[in-house]
Design an enzyme around this catalytic site. Structure first.
Site, PDB file in Angstrom:
ATOM      1  N   LYS A   9     -49.038  81.779 115.158  1.00  0.00           N
ATOM      2  CA  LYS A   9     -48.440  82.843 114.347  1.00  0.00           C
ATOM      3  C   LYS A   9     -47.567  83.764 115.213  1.00  0.00           C
ATOM      4  CE  LYS A   9     -52.352  82.697 111.098  1.00  0.00           C
ATOM      5  NZ  LYS A   9     -53.351  83.504 110.355  1.00  0.00           N
ATOM      6  N   TYR A  49     -49.346  79.988 101.881  1.00  0.00           N
ATOM      7  CA  TYR A  49     -50.553  80.783 101.632  1.00  0.00           C
ATOM      8  C   TYR A  49     -50.812  80.993 100.136  1.00  0.00           C
ATOM      9  CZ  TYR A  49     -51.324  81.861 106.585  1.00  0.00           C
ATOM     10  OH  TYR A  49     -51.612  81.782 107.928  1.00  0.00           O
ATOM     11  N   ASN A 112     -54.194  87.114 113.681  1.00  0.00           N
ATOM     12  CA  ASN A 112     -55.266  86.374 114.346  1.00  0.00           C
ATOM     13  C   ASN A 112     -54.777  85.068 114.983  1.00  0.00           C
ATOM     14  OD1 ASN A 112     -54.870  84.933 112.039  1.00  0.00           O
ATOM     15  ND2 ASN A 112     -56.968  85.031 111.292  1.00  0.00           N
ATOM     16  N   HIS A 115     -53.132  79.331 112.880  1.00  0.00           N
ATOM     17  CA  HIS A 115     -53.525  78.705 111.616  1.00  0.00           C
ATOM     18  C   HIS A 115     -53.836  77.236 111.877  1.00  0.00           C
ATOM     19  CE1 HIS A 115     -53.453  77.301 107.445  1.00  0.00           C
ATOM     20  NE2 HIS A 115     -52.813  76.252 107.936  1.00  0.00           N
ATOM     21  N   GLU A 126     -49.799  70.897 103.803  1.00  0.00           N
ATOM     22  CA  GLU A 126     -49.114  71.751 104.772  1.00  0.00           C
ATOM     23  C   GLU A 126     -48.174  70.948 105.666  1.00  0.00           C
ATOM     24  OE1 GLU A 126     -52.491  73.691 106.561  1.00  0.00           O
ATOM     25  OE2 GLU A 126     -52.899  74.857 104.740  1.00  0.00           O
TER      26      GLU A 126
HETATM   27  N1  LIG Z   1     -55.917  91.875 106.266  1.00  0.00           N
HETATM   28  C1  LIG Z   1     -56.639  90.788 105.966  1.00  0.00           C
HETATM   29  N2  LIG Z   1     -56.166  89.571 106.312  1.00  0.00           N
HETATM   30  C2  LIG Z   1     -56.911  88.475 106.022  1.00  0.00           C
HETATM   31  C3  LIG Z   1     -58.182  88.587 105.360  1.00  0.00           C
HETATM   32  N3  LIG Z   1     -58.689  87.330 105.211  1.00  0.00           N
HETATM   33  C4  LIG Z   1     -57.771  86.511 105.730  1.00  0.00           C
HETATM   34  N4  LIG Z   1     -56.693  87.182 106.228  1.00  0.00           N
HETATM   35  C5  LIG Z   1     -55.482  86.605 106.835  1.00  0.00           C
HETATM   36  O1  LIG Z   1     -55.081  85.501 106.006  1.00  0.00           O
HETATM   37  C6  LIG Z   1     -55.135  84.293 106.747  1.00  0.00           C
HETATM   38  C7  LIG Z   1     -55.578  83.172 105.840  1.00  0.00           C
HETATM   39  O2  LIG Z   1     -56.918  83.406 105.453  1.00  0.00           O
HETATM   40  P1  LIG Z   1     -57.988  82.234 105.427  1.00  0.00           P
HETATM   41  O3  LIG Z   1     -57.341  80.974 104.923  1.00  0.00           O
HETATM   42  O4  LIG Z   1     -59.163  82.746 104.688  1.00  0.00           O
HETATM   43  O5  LIG Z   1     -58.409  82.093 106.960  1.00  0.00           O
HETATM   44  P2  LIG Z   1     -58.103  80.964 108.064  1.00  0.00           P
HETATM   45  O6  LIG Z   1     -58.097  79.648 107.354  1.00  0.00           O
HETATM   46  O7  LIG Z   1     -59.223  81.106 109.043  1.00  0.00           O
HETATM   47  O8  LIG Z   1     -56.766  81.315 108.676  1.00  0.00           O
HETATM   48  C8  LIG Z   1     -56.083  84.593 107.908  1.00  0.00           C
HETATM   49  O9  LIG Z   1     -55.891  83.752 109.012  1.00  0.00           O
HETATM   50  C9  LIG Z   1     -55.715  86.024 108.217  1.00  0.00           C
HETATM   51  O10 LIG Z   1     -54.465  86.079 108.938  1.00  0.00           O
HETATM   52  C10 LIG Z   1     -58.669  89.902 105.021  1.00  0.00           C
HETATM   53  O11 LIG Z   1     -59.748  90.072 104.451  1.00  0.00           O
HETATM   54  N5  LIG Z   1     -57.856  90.958 105.358  1.00  0.00           N
HETATM   55 MG   LIG Z   2     -57.058  79.057 105.641  1.00  0.00          MG
END
Ligand SMILES: Nc1nc2c(ncn2[C@@H]2O[C@H](COP(=O)(O)OP(=O)(O)O)[C@@H](O)[C@H]2O)c(=O)[nH]1
Ligand SMILES: [Mg+2]
Length: 135
Positions: A9, A49, A112, A115, A126
């Site tokens: 990212k 997303y 973070n 991805h 994807e």
């Molecule tokens: N601010 C915020 N960002 C989030 C949260 N949950 C997820 N994200 C962001 O959205 C991305 C996608 O979420 P997810 O698919 O659940 O997590 P991943 O698969 O571990 O990347 C994450 O990597 C974070 O950058 C949240 O509760 N708050």
């Molecule tokens: Mg995810």
């Protein structure tokens, strides 16, 4: 052999952690099949997303991933999807174990670093989105 979609990212690029993260992927003996630096536009970010469209953090997430260049990769290896997810660590860097990418370098829930696809279905979707020429 399995393929997964990995994206470093914009925070990883800004913080000059691309080399460090690629080093870990290579050291694990995964194959990098394709790699490109791209500036993701809003349409691509919103499609990628799409599952999070209704979440309160969706706009912040799209703003963030379109804020600067990112690095997109096709990574291949046995169980590549789960192997990469394990190397990434928990979504929230506060909970990510030391030794994982997010555990070692992250301190922000949105920014973070990395991805990785979470299932074979996500990987297929994807990879087609980011590497249409390879799929
Ligand atoms: N601010 C915020 N960002 C989030 C949260 N949950 C997820 N994200 C962001 O959205 C991305 C996608 O979420 P997810 O698919 O659940 O997590 P991943 O698969 O571990 O990347 C994450 O990597 C974070 O950058 C949240 O509760 N708050
Ligand atoms: Mg995810």
């Amino acid at each position: 052999m399995e393929r997964t979609f990995v994206m470093l990212k914009p925070d990883a690029v800004k913080r000059r952690l691309v080399g460090e993260i690629i080093k870990r992927i290579e050291a694990k003996n995964l194959n990098i099949i394709a790699l490109k630096m791209i500036h993701i536009d809003r349409k691509l970010a919103e499609t990628h997303y799409g599952e999070h469209r209704e979440k309160p953090f969706f706009k912040d997430l799209v703003d963030f991933v379109t804020s600067g260049p990112a690095v997109a990769m096709i990574v291949e290896g046995p169980n590549a999807i789960s192997v990469v997810r394990t190397m990434m660590g928990a979504t929230n860097p506060f909970n990510a174990a030391p030794g994982t990418i997010r555990g070692d370098f992250g301190l922000d829930l949105t920014q973070n670093l990395i991805h990785g696809s979470d299932s074979p279905q996500s990987a297929q979707r994807e990879l087609a989105l980011f590497f249409p020429e390879e799929t």
